[in-house]
Design an enzyme around this catalytic site. Structure first.
Site, PDB file in Angstrom:
ATOM      1  N   GLN A  32       0.829  -1.207   0.000  1.00 27.40           N
ATOM      2  CA  GLN A  32       0.000   0.000   0.000  1.00 27.40           C
ATOM      3  C   GLN A  32       0.867   1.263   0.000  1.00 27.40           C
ATOM      4  OE1 GLN A  32      -3.542   0.394   0.106  1.00 27.40           O
ATOM      5  NE2 GLN A  32      -2.924   2.505  -0.273  1.00 27.40           N
ATOM      6  N   ARG A  81      -2.317   1.440  -7.059  1.00 28.74           N
ATOM      7  CA  ARG A  81      -2.085   0.088  -6.566  1.00 28.74           C
ATOM      8  C   ARG A  81      -1.761  -0.849  -7.738  1.00 28.74           C
ATOM      9  NH1 ARG A  81      -3.795  -1.663  -1.691  1.00 28.74           N
ATOM     10  NH2 ARG A  81      -2.486  -3.405  -2.332  1.00 28.74           N
TER      11      ARG A  81
END
Ligand code: CP
Ligand code: NVA
Length: 303
Positions: free
Chosen positions: A130, A290
């Site tokens: 992340q 992401r």
């Protein structure tokens, strides 16, 4: 030797290189890479996921490989086969494994026994992948990832732990505003303090959220109740009320601050709808990144 990414610390030497590679791969969105042909990612998810699952699978597909979603309830691991045996067997089939686990030690156990790289797709201690997307988003908007003040407001959880490590590795300052008893992990803070000595970063853990966001370049929050903590919901929602990221709180930040949230978000709890929808909010770029950082990370561990 294989390269695992279990902690942000496993990217200590090349975090910014992975960010830069991901920015490059974003421009080459549908380009396939011959080295990925027939390469397979096995993805074990003990907990739900939208972003991590879809970004990893899409990344493998777009690069020219393939991904398999593995639900422990449908595997023998759910009937008592050990993590070690599972790691050894999966390593005979796939080229890389991602693992979203309840326990950090289980990710370590899988990595120890796998002969292929293992990527931590979130556990109770960290969420390293992340943080790559978070700082990629910051770099796109601010042009740099050092000499910034990053503020994290809320629960000192897995995302907070990884964010602290990432921030100090990149040479920025981190200020955390959280209630007593919900501070980030002590061992992580010790490691971060050591790195900060080299990078010149400052780390503050404060109870006062206003002080934490004062002149911040980035304000970050995450859910108050992480997956697996559902029993604490009522008590935490009361305790964290003054840590909500709302218009009043963000008025103390620098005027061109960015708002980040790893998502999923709960509007009206850790963040208000107006901050989520404001011009400062980059949460959907962050979510898109992401995908690009999944490619950057997969390329880094595989080649
Ligand atoms: N931010 C994040 O990891 O989201 P998911 O739980 O949807 O994967
Ligand atoms: N801290 C949250 C992050 C979700 C992406 C959790 O662990 O549930």
């Amino acid at each position: 030797m294989k390269r695992d990414i279990i902690s942000v610390m496993d990217m200590a030497g090349d975090l910014e290189d992975i960010i830069d590679l991901s920015i490059k791969l974003k421009r080459q969105r549908y380009e396939q890479f011959p080295q990925f042909t027939n390469h397979v990612l096995g993805m074990i998810f003990e907990k739900p996921s939208t972003r991590t699952r879809v970004s990893l699978e899409t990344a493998m597909t777009q690069l020219g490989g393939h991904a398999i979603y593995l639900n422990p309830n449908d595997m023998q691991i759910g009937r008592g086969e050990t993590i070690a045996d599972t790691a050894k067997v999966l390593s005979r089939f796939v080229d890389v494994i991602s693992y979203r686990a309840f326990k950090h030690e289980n990710v370590l156990e899988l990595a120890k026994n796998a002969s292929v790289p293992v990527i931590n797709a979130l556990d109770d201690l960290e969420h390293p992948v992340q943080i790559v997307a978070d700082f990629m988003t910051v770099k796109e908007r601010k042009g740099r990832v050092n000499n910034l003040k990053v503020s994290y407001v809320g629960d000192g959880n897995n995302v907070a732990n990884s964010l602290i490590l990432g921030t100090v590795l990149l040479g920025s300052d981190i200020s955390v505003g959280c209630p007593k008893g919900h501070e980030p992990n002590k061992d992580i803070l010790e490691i971060a303090e050591q790195i900060a000595k080299d990078t010149g970063s400052h780390i503050e853990i404060l109870e006062n959220p206003v002080k934490a966001v004062e002149s911040a370049d980035v304000i970050y929050t995450d859910v108050w109740v992480s997956m697996g903590e559902e029993k604490e919901k009522e008590q935490k929602e009361k305790l964290f009320r003054k840590y909500q990221v709302n218009n009043e709180l963000v008025s103390h930040a620098s005027k061109d601050f960015l708002f980040l949230h790893c998502l999923p978000a709960h509007r009206g709890l850790e963040v208000t709808a107006d901050v989520m929808e404001s011009l400062h909010s980059v949460v959907f770029d962050e979510a898109e990144n992401r995908l690009h950082t999944a490619k950057g990370i997969l390329s880094t561990v595989l080649y």
